[in-house]
Design a protein around this motif. Structure first.
Motif, short mmCIF file in Angstrom:
data_model
loop_
_atom_site.label_atom_id
_atom_site.label_comp_id
_atom_site.label_asym_id
_atom_site.label_seq_id
_atom_site.Cartn_x
_atom_site.Cartn_y
_atom_site.Cartn_z
N SER A 18 0.63 -1.09 -0.02
CA SER A 18 -0.17 0.13 0.06
C SER A 18 1.01 1.26 -0.07
O SER A 18 1.73 1.44 1.02
CB SER A 18 -0.89 0.00 1.28
N THR A 48 -4.18 0.71 -0.81
CA THR A 48 -5.21 -0.28 -0.38
C THR A 48 -5.29 -0.64 1.04
O THR A 48 -6.25 -1.48 1.38
CB THR A 48 -4.64 -1.60 -1.13
N THR A 55 -8.05 -3.55 2.20
CA THR A 55 -7.66 -4.76 1.60
C THR A 55 -8.38 -6.08 2.05
O THR A 55 -8.49 -6.84 1.42
CB THR A 55 -6.20 -4.61 1.93
#
Length: 346
Positions: free
Chosen positions: A249, A268, A272
């Motif tokens: 991320s 993310t 996630t």
């Protein structure tokens, strides 16, 4: 009608937290769901010594909101001038859990990375001796190599020779994106693992390029052909202990993503776990999500599985994730999978 799944609290074995206002903004998005994370050291300037890592860890813990429990697992940025004695001391103290190898110029803030791999052999020998993992951004950077071939060629030209020359070196192939990477891990039973990101399980290179350039899907390593995405899905959902979650991320302000030379990275952290539940359900492998997200990583890093749990719940209505989060005066776009997701963390 609801459906739920409870797993050991997951960890993220590849995470960018940045610093300053960005750190304060994105850290809660990870700490909400993840107990621990391997923290990437590619700040400006990079985290290259044990003292740098201690100072960065202190800033992370200061930014952690009250009531949240999260352990940053620190790494050092491997350079051609890294001191083996400093590595030994930082590892012995428990502060540093891995070193990160960036080939110079491979990705964001990698200018200080390695060009001459012979110059880091004393460090690699020390790491093999003490069992400290090496996390590798596995791409060559030669200008004559097609960007979609960089990972496969890195395995042959760089990674395999490094491992052959340094027996016992424990290596994590980070954010693998190809069937070549999957096959290499499967062919090597000892001292080798690989992280797989959430977004590489969802997008292929068409998502970036078809119908106009989509900057928020642009990442490095870049997403590859559909056959590679399917190979990653098969590996992640297989239960094989050598594959585990590393989101990579990577937050960037929108004005730097939506730019003539847009930054590489997908953010993310926020969604996630819901996206992974969706992917694993599609692959009829919800019973293996805990292995990928919560168990395989700790096994490789020789850490205990988290005692706390996390519950994912599926509902009949799509989950509404934020389009973005604020970071000071900037906005960071949250990764959009492009389809409705019915899972969320309850």
């Amino acid at each position: 009608m609801t459906q739920s799944l409870t797993i050991a609290r997951p960890d993220d074995w590849h995470l960018h937290l940045r610093d300053g206002a960005m750190l304060a903004a994105v850290l809660p998005e990870t700490a909400r769901h993840f107990a621990r994370a391997i923290i990437m050291p590619n700040l400006v300037p990079p985290v290259v010594t044990g003292a740098d890592a201690a100072a960065y860890r202190a800033r992370i813990l200061t930014a952690l909101p009250d009531g949240m429990h999260f352990e940053p697992l620190m790494t050092l940025y491997l350079t051609e001038h890294t001191d083996p004695a400093d590595i030994r001391a930082a590892a012995a103290s428990g502060l540093v859990r891995a070193l990160k190898l960036y080939p110079a110029g491979a990705t964001t803030n990698s200018a200080s990375g390695v060009r001459d791999f012979d110059k880091i052999r004393p460090v690699l020998d020390t790491m093999a001796e003490i069992g400290l993992p090496l996390c590798i951004h596995g791409e060559v950077t030669d200008p004559d190599i097609d960007i979609f071939d960089r990972e496969a060629i890195f395995i042959d030209r760089v990674l395999d020779p490094i491992r052959s020359a340094t027996p016992g070196l424990r290596v994590v192939m980070e954010h693998i994106t190809t069937a070549n990477g999957v096959d290499y891990v499967k062919a090597n039973d000892t001292d080798l693992g690989a992280t797989i990101t959430t977004h590489h399980l969802i997008i292929n290179r068409n998502h970036i390029l078809v119908g106009g350039i989509k900057p928020h899907y642009y990442c490095l390593p870049v997403a590859k052909r559909e056959e590679h995405r399917l190979a990653l899905r098969a590996a992640a959902t297989s239960g094989d202990t050598r594959f585990f979650l590393g989101t990579d991320s990577a937050p960037h302000p929108d004005h730097l993503k939506e730019n003539a030379c847009g930054c590489a990275g997908c953010f993310t952290a926020t969604n996630t776990m819901a996206l992974l539940a969706h992917v694993f359900e599609e692959e009829n492998a919800l019973n293996r999500l805990e292995a990928f997200a919560s168990r395989n990583g700790p096994a490789f890093y020789r850490l205990p599985v988290n005692a706390q749990t996390l519950t994912l719940t599926k509902s009949d209505t799509p989950t509404a994730f934020p389009a973005g989060i604020r970071a000071g005066d900037d906005t960071v776009t949250v990764f959009d999978p492009g389809f409705p997701v019915y899972w969320d963390v309850s």
